[in-house]
Design an enzyme around this catalytic site. Structure first.
Site, PDB file in Angstrom:
ATOM      1  N   GLY A 239       0.792  -1.227   0.000  1.00 23.85           N
ATOM      2  CA  GLY A 239       0.000   0.000   0.000  1.00 23.85           C
ATOM      3  C   GLY A 239       0.820   1.271   0.000  1.00 23.85           C
ATOM      4  O   GLY A 239       0.262   2.360   0.059  1.00 23.85           O
ATOM      5  N   PRO A 274       5.159  -4.712  -1.223  1.00 23.66           N
ATOM      6  CA  PRO A 274       4.835  -3.591  -2.106  1.00 23.66           C
ATOM      7  C   PRO A 274       4.330  -4.065  -3.465  1.00 23.66           C
ATOM      8  O   PRO A 274       4.873  -5.000  -4.047  1.00 23.66           O
ATOM      9  CB  PRO A 274       6.178  -2.872  -2.263  1.00 23.66           C
ATOM     10  CG  PRO A 274       7.197  -3.940  -2.066  1.00 23.66           C
ATOM     11  CD  PRO A 274       6.606  -4.926  -1.095  1.00 23.66           C
ATOM     12  N   GLY A 275       3.279  -3.445  -3.949  1.00 21.04           N
ATOM     13  CA  GLY A 275       2.777  -3.738  -5.294  1.00 21.04           C
ATOM     14  C   GLY A 275       2.889  -2.495  -6.139  1.00 21.04           C
ATOM     15  O   GLY A 275       3.831  -2.309  -6.909  1.00 21.04           O
ATOM     16  N   ARG A 276       1.952  -1.557  -5.892  1.00 18.33           N
ATOM     17  CA  ARG A 276       1.895  -0.360  -6.741  1.00 18.33           C
ATOM     18  C   ARG A 276       3.145   0.491  -6.669  1.00 18.33           C
ATOM     19  O   ARG A 276       3.514   1.125  -7.657  1.00 18.33           O
ATOM     20  CB  ARG A 276       0.656   0.468  -6.411  1.00 18.33           C
ATOM     21  CG  ARG A 276       0.763   1.299  -5.147  1.00 18.33           C
ATOM     22  CD  ARG A 276      -0.551   1.927  -4.788  1.00 18.33           C
ATOM     23  NE  ARG A 276      -1.549   0.907  -4.552  1.00 18.33           N
ATOM     24  CZ  ARG A 276      -2.760   0.896  -5.082  1.00 18.33           C
ATOM     25  NH1 ARG A 276      -3.131   1.880  -5.869  1.00 18.33           N
ATOM     26  NH2 ARG A 276      -3.598  -0.069  -4.810  1.00 18.33           N
ATOM     27  N   ARG A 312      -9.338   1.535 -13.361  1.00 17.60           N
ATOM     28  CA  ARG A 312      -9.101   2.322 -12.144  1.00 17.60           C
ATOM     29  C   ARG A 312      -9.850   3.655 -12.096  1.00 17.60           C
ATOM     30  O   ARG A 312     -10.365   4.020 -11.036  1.00 17.60           O
ATOM     31  CB  ARG A 312      -7.602   2.542 -11.914  1.00 17.60           C
ATOM     32  CG  ARG A 312      -6.840   1.225 -11.663  1.00 17.60           C
ATOM     33  CD  ARG A 312      -5.397   1.457 -11.264  1.00 17.60           C
ATOM     34  NE  ARG A 312      -5.287   1.948  -9.908  1.00 17.60           N
ATOM     35  CZ  ARG A 312      -5.080   3.197  -9.563  1.00 17.60           C
ATOM     36  NH1 ARG A 312      -4.915   4.138 -10.480  1.00 17.60           N
ATOM     37  NH2 ARG A 312      -5.015   3.542  -8.301  1.00 17.60           N
ATOM     38  N   TYR A 316     -12.083   3.435  -8.820  1.00 15.58           N
ATOM     39  CA  TYR A 316     -11.529   4.088  -7.625  1.00 15.58           C
ATOM     40  C   TYR A 316     -11.517   5.606  -7.736  1.00 15.58           C
ATOM     41  O   TYR A 316     -10.937   6.266  -6.888  1.00 15.58           O
ATOM     42  CB  TYR A 316     -10.073   3.662  -7.401  1.00 15.58           C
ATOM     43  CG  TYR A 316      -9.834   2.193  -7.256  1.00 15.58           C
ATOM     44  CD1 TYR A 316     -10.512   1.448  -6.299  1.00 15.58           C
ATOM     45  CD2 TYR A 316      -8.889   1.554  -8.056  1.00 15.58           C
ATOM     46  CE1 TYR A 316     -10.252   0.097  -6.146  1.00 15.58           C
ATOM     47  CE2 TYR A 316      -8.627   0.211  -7.909  1.00 15.58           C
ATOM     48  CZ  TYR A 316      -9.307  -0.517  -6.957  1.00 15.58           C
ATOM     49  OH  TYR A 316      -9.040  -1.840  -6.809  1.00 15.58           O
ATOM     50  N   CYS A 355     -19.851   0.499 -24.113  1.00 10.29           N
ATOM     51  CA  CYS A 355     -21.221   0.976 -23.902  1.00 10.29           C
ATOM     52  C   CYS A 355     -21.527   1.135 -22.430  1.00 10.29           C
ATOM     53  O   CYS A 355     -22.341   0.396 -21.878  1.00 10.29           O
ATOM     54  CB  CYS A 355     -22.206   0.008 -24.540  1.00 10.29           C
ATOM     55  SG  CYS A 355     -21.743  -0.361 -26.229  1.00 10.29           S
ATOM     56  N   GLU A 356     -20.850   2.048 -21.771  1.00 11.32           N
ATOM     57  CA  GLU A 356     -21.073   2.367 -20.358  1.00 11.32           C
ATOM     58  C   GLU A 356     -20.637   3.807 -20.173  1.00 11.32           C
ATOM     59  O   GLU A 356     -19.572   4.186 -20.661  1.00 11.32           O
ATOM     60  CB  GLU A 356     -20.164   1.530 -19.430  1.00 11.32           C
ATOM     61  CG  GLU A 356     -20.304   0.040 -19.493  1.00 11.32           C
ATOM     62  CD  GLU A 356     -21.463  -0.497 -18.677  1.00 11.32           C
ATOM     63  OE1 GLU A 356     -22.065   0.264 -17.886  1.00 11.32           O
ATOM     64  OE2 GLU A 356     -21.788  -1.684 -18.868  1.00 11.32           O
ATOM     65  N   TYR A 384      -2.390  -2.712 -11.275  1.00 15.02           N
ATOM     66  CA  TYR A 384      -3.849  -2.852 -11.344  1.00 15.02           C
ATOM     67  C   TYR A 384      -4.397  -2.326 -12.670  1.00 15.02           C
ATOM     68  O   TYR A 384      -5.504  -1.814 -12.743  1.00 15.02           O
ATOM     69  CB  TYR A 384      -4.522  -2.179 -10.126  1.00 15.02           C
ATOM     70  CG  TYR A 384      -3.903  -2.647  -8.841  1.00 15.02           C
ATOM     71  CD1 TYR A 384      -4.211  -3.900  -8.342  1.00 15.02           C
ATOM     72  CD2 TYR A 384      -2.943  -1.884  -8.177  1.00 15.02           C
ATOM     73  CE1 TYR A 384      -3.593  -4.370  -7.190  1.00 15.02           C
ATOM     74  CE2 TYR A 384      -2.321  -2.343  -7.031  1.00 15.02           C
ATOM     75  CZ  TYR A 384      -2.649  -3.591  -6.545  1.00 15.02           C
ATOM     76  OH  TYR A 384      -2.027  -4.060  -5.418  1.00 15.02           O
TER      77      TYR A 384
HETATM   78  C1  LIG Z   1      -2.951  -5.846  -2.624  1.00 21.85           C
HETATM   79  C2  LIG Z   1      -2.094  -6.218  -1.497  1.00 21.85           C
HETATM   80  C3  LIG Z   1      -0.788  -5.735  -1.407  1.00 21.85           C
HETATM   81  C4  LIG Z   1      -0.192  -4.752  -2.379  1.00 21.85           C
HETATM   82  O1  LIG Z   1      -0.798  -3.496  -2.272  1.00 21.85           O
HETATM   83  P1  LIG Z   1      -0.171  -2.253  -3.074  1.00 21.85           P
HETATM   84  O2  LIG Z   1      -1.106  -1.146  -2.782  1.00 21.85           O
HETATM   85  O3  LIG Z   1      -0.188  -2.618  -4.513  1.00 21.85           O
HETATM   86  O4  LIG Z   1       1.194  -2.031  -2.561  1.00 21.85           O
HETATM   87  C5  LIG Z   1       0.006  -6.206  -0.377  1.00 21.85           C
HETATM   88  N1  LIG Z   1      -0.478  -7.081   0.531  1.00 21.85           N
HETATM   89  C6  LIG Z   1      -1.750  -7.546   0.484  1.00 21.85           C
HETATM   90  C7  LIG Z   1      -2.194  -8.511   1.499  1.00 21.85           C
HETATM   91  C8  LIG Z   1      -2.593  -7.132  -0.527  1.00 21.85           C
HETATM   92  O5  LIG Z   1      -3.849  -7.582  -0.562  1.00 21.85           O
END
Ligand SMILES: *Cc1c(COP(=O)(O)O)cnc(C)c1O
Length: 425
Positions: A239, A274-276, A312, A316, A355-356, A384
């Protein structure tokens, strides 16, 4: 930071003119920069260098196996949320001893796959799930480790759909309940409950919610230890912010500046998910202008990407900076943000063909004038983006291209009509 930049008015991904990719691969197309992924990973590793840290890149952000492969080679572990993601990581050569598995609804099949693979931790979201894990581990004659996901009850103040650490959420258990769970299960011989997991959600713009969550979790760990439990690791989840607009979120070093001092001398291994913050600005979605249209005093730029490619904005209310891939020198954006004011722009809505009415990328946005056939880059689409894409309106999913310096390769082909109907025959 990222390696997408304008040279003489033309957008480059690392050393590749994106127009070349569009000409060869078509549009819409996701374009990723390998160096950007790796640089983010490296910076996080450096920021937490002082403590024993495992970075588990969150597969759901952007999970193409070619991306997972070079991330694994660069030393990354992986955070997974399904058996499908486990499969992807293993296909990519990921190290199972660096896999953590979260998710509120793990099926027996998925748990068995995780046990077979000997992953590092099951991140447990409820007592019922823990009981089931214990039962399956005993059945399979396996030993594994679990981290209990707790809700520290902090609010990262972002969109409610991406807030997961408040008390009333389906994720994890609250701090009070956590002690009962440890008391009931920590002695189990098949599943060693020896870590605590916390993931407060995504996209916050300050480090405070993380520090607050960490402090609350550390005081829980102190209590658990004083009750005789062994706690080896703390998993701080993901996150961490990504720069959807230039320089608006804390850097990895900023987060570590708050987190590392709290963890010093605690005798805890740290896991990060970390993802995003790794993937978001490592990717753009390149799309082509199909038509211009005026309606009720509004100007619309209709593009060939749709909400099936990148959901997104409607889902969101997310901001993505959008700019033509080729502009006059004076219209090269020096920053990517919603307030960028440059002479010669006009205010438009950028919308897709689906079509939305929710099929939009930007509303009332200042853009340099564009015409049919021009390419637009939707920035910060690496996380994402493709991973949430669908076949809605029977649209094949976009191709994915990976740029490495001055070379590029298609890492996922554009879906054809045949691909989309194959499973129906
Ligand atoms: C989605 C998720 C992440 C990654 O979140 P980011 O916002 O992309 O960093 C990490 N841990 C868990 C458990 C998640 O569900």
């Amino acid at each position: 930071m990222d390696y997408f930049s304008y040279k003489k008015g033309k957008l480059f991904a690392e050393g590749v003119d994106v127009e070349r990719i569009a000409a060869e691969v078509g549009t819409p197309v996701y374009i990723y920069s390998k160096a950007t992924f790796k640089e983010h990973l490296k910076r996080i590793g450096k920021a937490y260098g002082e403590i024993d840290t495992t970075i588990c890149y969150s597969v759901k952000a952007c999970g193409n196996i070619n991306i997972l492969r070079f991330m694994a080679e660069a030393g990354s572990g992986f955070d997974i949320v399904s058996g499908g993601e486990l499969y992807r990581v293993l296909q990519a050569g990921g190290d199972p001893s660096k896999i953590v598995y979260a998710g509120v609804g793990k099926t027996n099949k998925e748990i068995a796959e995780g046990l077979d693979a000997d992953i590092a931790y099951f991140n447990i979201e409820s007592e019922a799930e823990l009981e089931n894990l214990i039962r399956l581990a005993e059945q399979q004659g396996k030993q594994t480790r679990a981290a209990l996901r707790v809700n520290p009850d902090v609010d990262p103040k972002t969109h409610t759909y991406i807030t997961t650490g408040m008390r009333e959420t389906k994720f994890g258990v609250d701090i009070e309940r956590a002690q009962k769970v440890f008391a009931g299960y920590a002695g189990n011989s098949s599943v060693s409950l020896s870590a605590v997991h916390v993931h407060i959600g995504s996209g916050g713009k300050t480090i405070e919610p993380y520090c607050e969550a960490l402090e609350k979790t550390l005081s829980l760990i102190d209590k658990l230890r004083s009750q005789g439990h062994t706690i080896e690791a703390i998993d701080l989840g993901g996150g961490y912010g990504a720069d959807y607009e230039s320089d608006t979120v804390p850097s990895a070093a900023d987060y570590a500046g708050g987190i590392v001092p709290l963890l010093r001398d605690k005798g805890l291994k740290l896991i990060l998910e970390p993802g995003r913050s790794i993937a978001a600005n490592a990717g753009i979605l390149l799309t082509k202008v199909l038509y211009l249209k005026t309606g009720g005093g509004k100007k619309f730029v209709l593009v060939d990407a749709g909400m099936n490619d990148l959901i997104r904005p409607p889902l969101y209310d997310a901001f993505h900076f959008i700019w033509p891939a080729q502009v006059e020198e004076k219209l090269v954006p020096h920053r990517r943000d919603r307030d960028l004011q440059l002479a010669g722009t006009e205010v438009v809505d950028v919308v897709g063909p689906i079509c939305e009415s929710a099929d939009f990328f930007a509303k009332d946005r200042a853009l340099p004038p564009v015409k049919r056939g021009d390419l637009l880059s939707i920035f910060t689409a690496g996380a994402y983006g493709f991973s949430m894409s669908s076949n809605y309106n029977a649209r094949g999913r976009a191709a994915e291209v990976l740029v490495d310096d001055s070379k590029f390769a298609v890492i996922r082909k554009r879906e054809s009509y045949e691909d989309m109907t194959a499973l129906e025959r």
